[in-house]
Design an enzyme around this catalytic site. Sequence first.
Site, PDB file in Angstrom:
ATOM      1  N   ARG A 148     -12.562  -0.206   3.546  1.00  0.00           N
ATOM      2  CA  ARG A 148     -11.842  -0.423   2.278  1.00  0.00           C
ATOM      3  C   ARG A 148     -12.456  -1.647   1.630  1.00  0.00           C
ATOM      4  O   ARG A 148     -12.849  -2.591   2.325  1.00  0.00           O
ATOM      5  CB  ARG A 148     -10.335  -0.641   2.523  1.00  0.00           C
ATOM      6  CG  ARG A 148      -9.554  -0.944   1.252  1.00  0.00           C
ATOM      7  CD  ARG A 148      -8.027  -0.760   1.375  1.00  0.00           C
ATOM      8  NE  ARG A 148      -7.395  -1.709   2.254  1.00  0.00           N
ATOM      9  CZ  ARG A 148      -6.989  -1.439   3.479  1.00  0.00           C
ATOM     10  NH1 ARG A 148      -7.164  -0.225   3.981  1.00  0.00           N
ATOM     11  NH2 ARG A 148      -6.414  -2.367   4.233  1.00  0.00           N
TER      12      ARG A 148
ATOM     13  N   HIS B 215      -4.311   6.815   0.196  1.00  0.00           N
ATOM     14  CA  HIS B 215      -3.501   5.876  -0.588  1.00  0.00           C
ATOM     15  C   HIS B 215      -4.032   5.804  -2.008  1.00  0.00           C
ATOM     16  O   HIS B 215      -5.070   6.377  -2.323  1.00  0.00           O
ATOM     17  CB  HIS B 215      -3.452   4.493   0.075  1.00  0.00           C
ATOM     18  CG  HIS B 215      -4.794   3.826   0.274  1.00  0.00           C
ATOM     19  ND1 HIS B 215      -5.466   3.193  -0.742  1.00  0.00           N
ATOM     20  CD2 HIS B 215      -5.582   3.706   1.384  1.00  0.00           C
ATOM     21  CE1 HIS B 215      -6.591   2.678  -0.270  1.00  0.00           C
ATOM     22  NE2 HIS B 215      -6.696   2.993   1.016  1.00  0.00           N
TER      23      HIS B 215
ATOM     24  N   HIS C 151      -2.517  -1.425  -7.234  1.00  0.00           N
ATOM     25  CA  HIS C 151      -1.112  -1.738  -7.530  1.00  0.00           C
ATOM     26  C   HIS C 151      -1.104  -3.029  -8.323  1.00  0.00           C
ATOM     27  O   HIS C 151      -2.048  -3.823  -8.253  1.00  0.00           O
ATOM     28  CB  HIS C 151      -0.303  -1.877  -6.229  1.00  0.00           C
ATOM     29  CG  HIS C 151      -0.932  -2.807  -5.212  1.00  0.00           C
ATOM     30  ND1 HIS C 151      -0.778  -4.173  -5.269  1.00  0.00           N
ATOM     31  CD2 HIS C 151      -1.737  -2.575  -4.151  1.00  0.00           C
ATOM     32  CE1 HIS C 151      -1.440  -4.732  -4.266  1.00  0.00           C
ATOM     33  NE2 HIS C 151      -2.052  -3.776  -3.580  1.00  0.00           N
TER      34      HIS C 151
ATOM     35  N   GLU D  89     -11.476  -4.172  -1.576  1.00  0.00           N
ATOM     36  CA  GLU D  89     -10.369  -4.460  -2.499  1.00  0.00           C
ATOM     37  C   GLU D  89     -10.606  -5.755  -3.254  1.00  0.00           C
ATOM     38  O   GLU D  89     -10.862  -6.802  -2.653  1.00  0.00           O
ATOM     39  CB  GLU D  89      -9.065  -4.572  -1.692  1.00  0.00           C
ATOM     40  CG  GLU D  89      -7.863  -4.995  -2.529  1.00  0.00           C
ATOM     41  CD  GLU D  89      -6.544  -4.948  -1.768  1.00  0.00           C
ATOM     42  OE1 GLU D  89      -6.559  -5.131  -0.528  1.00  0.00           O
ATOM     43  OE2 GLU D  89      -5.507  -4.723  -2.412  1.00  0.00           O
TER      44      GLU D  89
ATOM     45  N   ASP E  75      18.741 -18.790  16.791  1.00  0.00           N
ATOM     46  CA  ASP E  75      19.045 -19.743  15.716  1.00  0.00           C
ATOM     47  C   ASP E  75      17.792 -20.206  14.970  1.00  0.00           C
ATOM     48  O   ASP E  75      17.786 -21.220  14.301  1.00  0.00           O
ATOM     49  CB  ASP E  75      19.833 -20.936  16.259  1.00  0.00           C
ATOM     50  CG  ASP E  75      19.041 -21.677  17.332  1.00  0.00           C
ATOM     51  OD1 ASP E  75      17.983 -21.154  17.772  1.00  0.00           O
ATOM     52  OD2 ASP E  75      19.458 -22.779  17.719  1.00  0.00           O
TER      53      ASP E  75
ATOM     54  N   TYR F 278     -11.416   6.577   5.538  1.00  0.00           N
ATOM     55  CA  TYR F 278     -10.986   6.326   6.911  1.00  0.00           C
ATOM     56  C   TYR F 278     -11.237   7.566   7.755  1.00  0.00           C
ATOM     57  O   TYR F 278     -10.719   8.645   7.425  1.00  0.00           O
ATOM     58  CB  TYR F 278      -9.498   5.960   6.931  1.00  0.00           C
ATOM     59  CG  TYR F 278      -9.152   4.907   5.904  1.00  0.00           C
ATOM     60  CD1 TYR F 278      -9.295   3.550   6.187  1.00  0.00           C
ATOM     61  CD2 TYR F 278      -8.718   5.272   4.622  1.00  0.00           C
ATOM     62  CE1 TYR F 278      -9.005   2.579   5.235  1.00  0.00           C
ATOM     63  CE2 TYR F 278      -8.434   4.313   3.657  1.00  0.00           C
ATOM     64  CZ  TYR F 278      -8.577   2.970   3.964  1.00  0.00           C
ATOM     65  OH  TYR F 278      -8.301   2.028   3.013  1.00  0.00           O
TER      66      TYR F 278
ATOM     67  N   HIS G 123       2.797  -6.359  -3.891  1.00  0.00           N
ATOM     68  CA  HIS G 123       2.965  -5.113  -4.650  1.00  0.00           C
ATOM     69  C   HIS G 123       3.920  -5.489  -5.764  1.00  0.00           C
ATOM     70  O   HIS G 123       5.136  -5.437  -5.612  1.00  0.00           O
ATOM     71  CB  HIS G 123       3.522  -3.990  -3.770  1.00  0.00           C
ATOM     72  CG  HIS G 123       2.563  -3.584  -2.694  1.00  0.00           C
ATOM     73  ND1 HIS G 123       2.920  -2.834  -1.609  1.00  0.00           N
ATOM     74  CD2 HIS G 123       1.230  -3.816  -2.544  1.00  0.00           C
ATOM     75  CE1 HIS G 123       1.868  -2.639  -0.830  1.00  0.00           C
ATOM     76  NE2 HIS G 123       0.832  -3.228  -1.383  1.00  0.00           N
TER      77      HIS G 123
ATOM     78  N   GLU H 249      -8.799  -0.831  -4.892  1.00  0.00           N
ATOM     79  CA  GLU H 249      -9.007  -0.824  -3.440  1.00  0.00           C
ATOM     80  C   GLU H 249      -9.222   0.557  -2.830  1.00  0.00           C
ATOM     81  O   GLU H 249      -8.453   0.995  -1.976  1.00  0.00           O
ATOM     82  CB  GLU H 249      -7.832  -1.499  -2.740  1.00  0.00           C
ATOM     83  CG  GLU H 249      -6.450  -0.999  -3.155  1.00  0.00           C
ATOM     84  CD  GLU H 249      -5.333  -1.692  -2.362  1.00  0.00           C
ATOM     85  OE1 GLU H 249      -5.411  -1.651  -1.116  1.00  0.00           O
ATOM     86  OE2 GLU H 249      -4.415  -2.244  -2.971  1.00  0.00           O
TER      87      GLU H 249
ATOM     88  N   HIS I 280      -1.916  -0.313   7.925  1.00  0.00           N
ATOM     89  CA  HIS I 280      -1.153  -1.559   8.064  1.00  0.00           C
ATOM     90  C   HIS I 280      -1.270  -2.139   9.467  1.00  0.00           C
ATOM     91  O   HIS I 280      -0.290  -2.585  10.054  1.00  0.00           O
ATOM     92  CB  HIS I 280       0.318  -1.331   7.686  1.00  0.00           C
ATOM     93  CG  HIS I 280       0.494  -1.023   6.231  1.00  0.00           C
ATOM     94  ND1 HIS I 280       1.604  -0.401   5.710  1.00  0.00           N
ATOM     95  CD2 HIS I 280      -0.321  -1.245   5.178  1.00  0.00           C
ATOM     96  CE1 HIS I 280       1.463  -0.262   4.416  1.00  0.00           C
ATOM     97  NE2 HIS I 280       0.298  -0.759   4.057  1.00  0.00           N
TER      98      HIS I 280
ATOM     99  N   ASP J 121      -4.994 -10.529  -2.858  1.00  0.00           N
ATOM    100  CA  ASP J 121      -4.983  -9.372  -1.957  1.00  0.00           C
ATOM    101  C   ASP J 121      -6.398  -8.805  -1.930  1.00  0.00           C
ATOM    102  O   ASP J 121      -6.795  -8.072  -2.845  1.00  0.00           O
ATOM    103  CB  ASP J 121      -3.968  -8.353  -2.514  1.00  0.00           C
ATOM    104  CG  ASP J 121      -3.846  -7.111  -1.655  1.00  0.00           C
ATOM    105  OD1 ASP J 121      -4.431  -7.068  -0.557  1.00  0.00           O
ATOM    106  OD2 ASP J 121      -3.145  -6.168  -2.099  1.00  0.00           O
TER     107      ASP J 121
ATOM    108  N   ASP K  77      -8.068  -7.187   5.549  1.00  0.00           N
ATOM    109  CA  ASP K  77      -7.276  -7.167   4.317  1.00  0.00           C
ATOM    110  C   ASP K  77      -6.375  -8.385   4.398  1.00  0.00           C
ATOM    111  O   ASP K  77      -5.402  -8.396   5.155  1.00  0.00           O
ATOM    112  CB  ASP K  77      -6.465  -5.858   4.267  1.00  0.00           C
ATOM    113  CG  ASP K  77      -5.668  -5.712   2.980  1.00  0.00           C
ATOM    114  OD1 ASP K  77      -5.492  -6.712   2.263  1.00  0.00           O
ATOM    115  OD2 ASP K  77      -5.218  -4.578   2.701  1.00  0.00           O
TER     116      ASP K  77
HETATM  117  N1  GLY Z   1      -2.483  -5.616   1.549  1.00  0.00           N
HETATM  118  C1  GLY Z   1      -1.646  -4.620   1.044  1.00  0.00           C
HETATM  119  C2  GLY Z   1      -2.351  -3.766   0.101  1.00  0.00           C
HETATM  120  O1  GLY Z   1      -3.552  -3.790   0.049  1.00  0.00           O
HETATM  121  O2  GLY Z   1      -1.753  -3.078  -0.669  1.00  0.00           O
HETATM  122 MN    MN Z   2      -4.744  -5.445   0.582  1.00  0.00          MN
HETATM  123 MN    MN Z   3      -3.566  -4.121  -2.138  1.00  0.00          MN
END
Ligand code: GLY
Ligand code: MN
Ligand code: MN
Length: 435
Positions: free
Chosen positions: A402, A346, A350, A404, A36, A384, A357, A380, A239, A267, A256
């Site tokens: 990375r 990737h 975005h 970003e 609940d 890797y 996103h 970003e 992720h 982000d 991140d």
């Molecule tokens: N944190 C998600 C991305 O970088 O797209």
């Molecule tokens: Mn990110």
């Molecule tokens: Mn991002």
Amino acid sequence: MERSEFERRRRELMAMMGEGSIAVVPTAPERTRNRDVLYPFRPDSDFYYLSGFAEPEAVLVLIPGREHGEYILFCRERDPQREQWDGLRAGQEGAVKRYGADDSFPIDDIDDILPGLMEGCERVYYTMGVDLEFDHRVIGWVSHVRERTRAGIRAPSEFVSLEHLLHEMRLIKSRAEVEVMRRAAQISAAAHRRAMEVCRPGMMEYEIEAEFEAIYRRYNGRAAYPSIVGGGRNGCILHYIENDARLEDGDLLLIDAGVEIEYYASDITRTFPVNGRFSPEQKAVYEIVLAAQEAAIAEVRPGRSWNAPHEAAVRVLTQGLLDLGLLKGSLDEALEQESYRPFYMHRTGHWLGMDVHDVGDYKIDSHWRELEPGMVTTIEPGLYFSPMLEGVDERFIGIGVRIEDDVLVTASGHEILSEGAPKAVDEIEALMGGR
Ligand code: GLY
Ligand code: MN
Ligand code: MN
């Protein structure tokens, strides 16, 4: 955000819809976490964008040109007993007085009232396929009106997807939106800086995550998405959110993480050495990613293709991999064969806004669209070297980098909203002081 901002958005949308149409926008459903216990409620972004209303169980209706009111908000009734348990409600009076609705009805009466509001409308603007249960209710309301056509009532004959209009609006940020996004990015940047200041070998990833949460809450923000705090090889998992490993001397830490302020996301990713000093291999990889990010950001200006930053980043990353001896052949061959993909899988960015996103098309008529002032994109790139890769020089295995940033397209070029987070090697090493 001022009430006038939401009013302006509704007016703009209604002008595009035109008379003879009705828009129906529900907020998000409440979701169970376990038994609940519910997840903290987060309104649907489209709904909030138009209403500024953050309570659950609400539906916004817009009927341009309707004599007795164009904006109708269905929401929960006041209920002192429930409010004692779950918090205050605006109720119908609050919806009108505080949220600018022309009229408001109890959400429990929507099945009786909505068909009547649809009468005489030709087009229903609605986003199908997000909430199947609600889709059925909308179709039910339309059928209800249709059953009454013999009584001379005209039923809507066209369903139009609302996203086309609404998401193009959301893609171009207003001055007020940019202000909130700049604030969100500044808070997140300060948190990344703090992480660099406190990080020591032997700490746990979740202790670093806690620093972010503490700063977010200080500004009444919450994480825009689960923070990724990955030491060493965990930084190679895109992720990674377990955040429960020990930070080892000699490893990199990839974070991140971004705050959401007033339902606008930031982000940001930064990668830095746990002990404050980059090893030669780490530094070599890091400098390539940083150069790729700078090359990509340089492409962010009005009139450039959405894909230009990605192409620029891929070029620099690929050349870097060739220089390190991790790829063979010429740059053109490597680009043609996309041989960088095992190390960079990737895209370079975005749209960013109310959703991390964010909404908005990337292509128009199957061509990448052009950047325009008011758009916000992340930039970003990363590299890797996952332990799952085979045949890669051992010295690089476990390095994940990375970088970003959140970048606003301006009339003359761009503004990096997340600038406050250090990213040059000497800047990071100076801040961390070697430990
Ligand atoms: N944190 C998600 C991305 O970088 O797209
Ligand atoms: Mn990110
Ligand atoms: Mn991002």
